[in-house]
Design a protein around this motif. Structure first.
Motif, PDB file in Angstrom:
ATOM      1  N   TYR A   1      49.252  39.560  35.329  1.00  0.00           N
ATOM      2  CA  TYR A   1      47.715  39.922  35.977  1.00  0.00           C
ATOM      3  C   TYR A   1      46.854  40.151  35.005  1.00  0.00           C
ATOM      4  O   TYR A   1      46.139  41.477  35.399  1.00  0.00           O
ATOM      5  CB  TYR A   1      47.806  41.018  37.188  1.00  0.00           C
ATOM      6  CG  TYR A   1      49.136  40.713  37.927  1.00  0.00           C
ATOM      7  CD1 TYR A   1      49.043  39.557  39.294  1.00  0.00           C
ATOM      8  CD2 TYR A   1      50.342  41.365  38.039  1.00  0.00           C
ATOM      9  CE1 TYR A   1      50.070  39.323  39.916  1.00  0.00           C
ATOM     10  CE2 TYR A   1      51.444  40.839  38.817  1.00  0.00           C
ATOM     11  CZ  TYR A   1      51.270  40.119  39.839  1.00  0.00           C
ATOM     12  OH  TYR A   1      52.269  39.799  40.671  1.00  0.00           O
TER      13      TYR A   1
ATOM     14  N   VAL B   1      43.678  39.714  34.439  1.00  0.00           N
ATOM     15  CA  VAL B   1      42.244  39.987  34.964  1.00  0.00           C
ATOM     16  C   VAL B   1      41.936  41.473  35.396  1.00  0.00           C
ATOM     17  O   VAL B   1      40.836  41.885  35.583  1.00  0.00           O
ATOM     18  CB  VAL B   1      41.641  39.199  36.130  1.00  0.00           C
ATOM     19  CG1 VAL B   1      41.790  37.808  35.607  1.00  0.00           C
ATOM     20  CG2 VAL B   1      42.383  39.235  37.303  1.00  0.00           C
ATOM     21  N   TYR B   2      43.067  42.280  35.632  1.00  0.00           N
ATOM     22  CA  TYR B   2      42.975  43.551  36.231  1.00  0.00           C
ATOM     23  C   TYR B   2      42.766  44.504  35.242  1.00  0.00           C
ATOM     24  O   TYR B   2      42.433  45.665  35.470  1.00  0.00           O
ATOM     25  CB  TYR B   2      44.110  43.898  37.188  1.00  0.00           C
ATOM     26  CG  TYR B   2      43.949  43.164  38.583  1.00  0.00           C
ATOM     27  CD1 TYR B   2      43.322  43.371  39.492  1.00  0.00           C
ATOM     28  CD2 TYR B   2      44.491  41.695  38.524  1.00  0.00           C
ATOM     29  CE1 TYR B   2      43.325  42.657  40.632  1.00  0.00           C
ATOM     30  CE2 TYR B   2      44.434  40.916  39.592  1.00  0.00           C
ATOM     31  CZ  TYR B   2      43.666  41.342  40.719  1.00  0.00           C
ATOM     32  OH  TYR B   2      43.678  40.455  41.595  1.00  0.00           O
TER      33      TYR B   2
ATOM     34  N   THR C   1      36.807  41.537  43.175  1.00  0.00           N
ATOM     35  CA  THR C   1      36.298  39.997  42.732  1.00  0.00           C
ATOM     36  C   THR C   1      37.774  39.119  43.059  1.00  0.00           C
ATOM     37  O   THR C   1      37.605  38.091  43.693  1.00  0.00           O
ATOM     38  CB  THR C   1      36.229  39.903  41.290  1.00  0.00           C
ATOM     39  OG1 THR C   1      35.084  40.698  41.054  1.00  0.00           O
ATOM     40  CG2 THR C   1      36.034  38.430  41.045  1.00  0.00           C
ATOM     41  N   HIS C   2      38.848  40.056  42.762  1.00  0.00           N
ATOM     42  CA  HIS C   2      40.112  38.870  42.890  1.00  0.00           C
ATOM     43  C   HIS C   2      40.966  39.346  43.978  1.00  0.00           C
ATOM     44  O   HIS C   2      42.127  38.636  44.082  1.00  0.00           O
ATOM     45  CB  HIS C   2      40.709  39.209  41.542  1.00  0.00           C
ATOM     46  CG  HIS C   2      39.916  38.684  40.349  1.00  0.00           C
ATOM     47  ND1 HIS C   2      39.820  37.513  40.107  1.00  0.00           N
ATOM     48  CD2 HIS C   2      39.494  39.342  39.359  1.00  0.00           C
ATOM     49  CE1 HIS C   2      39.072  37.500  38.872  1.00  0.00           C
ATOM     50  NE2 HIS C   2      38.661  38.583  38.537  1.00  0.00           N
TER      51      HIS C   2
END
Length: 236
Positions: A176, A178-179, A198-199
């Motif tokens: 993951y 993007v976190y 955002t996600h």
């Protein structure tokens, strides 16, 4: 003037670094296999809670042991290596699913109980950071508030738990990316909250923790990579 032992000091008189006063007191009563127990990860929004149990060799106590929160990453990693090489160690993780279906306290106590039970040499007594002795513990135990600042054994457990959990979250970050798990380890930093907005949430997010409740209904499903695999990689 004689000093009171560290285990009798009030919180505002904590020693400058953990000592073996608690362990020496227990050894005087005939106990030998004394396990320090601590956890990492009660507060984050994502990832498991990890507990460690450590039986130090009194003749090979690593120098520099301290509450893991007082040490930088390099110091924790170096001490982790020495602890693993010189001590009897067991680690257990309370999964996100367990946290969601019970609560963080129960998941923490479960992980502590599993860590003590998993020691390759059975503990005769456990000394535990916090206010709770886990029910059903495999041996008698005592809880010490700020125990990781008082006891070298609990400090060692805090380091093992912290390093293990950090490694799990760094591994999770590859699934993951993007976190930013590798930076905040699942804690609710501004960057993490922005990524959530955002996600959305991942299976590693604790759906019973705010603000995750606003994003999910019910408990998060099993993680893409099973948490016991993350644990095995972290301590391997």
């Amino acid at each position: 003037m004689a000093r009171r032992p560290a285990d009798s000091l009030p919180l505002f008189e904590l020693p400058p670094a953990p000592t073996d006063a608690i362990e020496r007191r227990l050894r005087r009563s005939g106990l030998r296999a004394i396990a320090g127990v601590d956890e990492a990860g009660r507060g984050p929004l994502a990832g498991p809670v990890v507990a460690a149990a450590v039986i130090l060799d009194p003749k090979r106590v690593p120098p520099g042991l301290d509450d893991s929160k007082k040490l930088d990453r390099a110091a924790r990693e170096a001490l982790f290596t020495v602890i693993m090489a010189t001590s009897i160690v067991s680690v257990a993780a309370g999964s996100v699913t367990r946290i969601c279906t019970t609560d963080i306290r129960q998941a923490t106590l479960w992980a502590m109980r599993q860590a003590v039970a998993g020691l390759s040499h059975a503990a005769e007594h456990a000394i535990i950071d916090g206010i709770d002795v886990p029910p059903g513990l495999a041996c008698p135990g005592e809880a010490f508030v700020k125990g990781d600042a008082r006891s070298v054994s609990i400090a060692a457990a805090s380091i093992v738990a912290k390093v293990t959990r950090d490694r799990m979250m760094i591994r999770a970050a590859t699934h993951y990316p993007v976190y930013g798990f590798e930076r905040h380890m699942g804690y609710g930093t501004p960057a993490h909250l922005t990524a959530l907005g955002t996600h959305g949430a991942t299976p590693l997010h604790r759906s019973t923790f705010a603000p995750i409740r606003a994003l999910l209904e019910g408990c998060a499903p099993a993680a893409l990579m099973a948490e016991n695999d993350l644990l095995a990689e972290a301590v391997g």
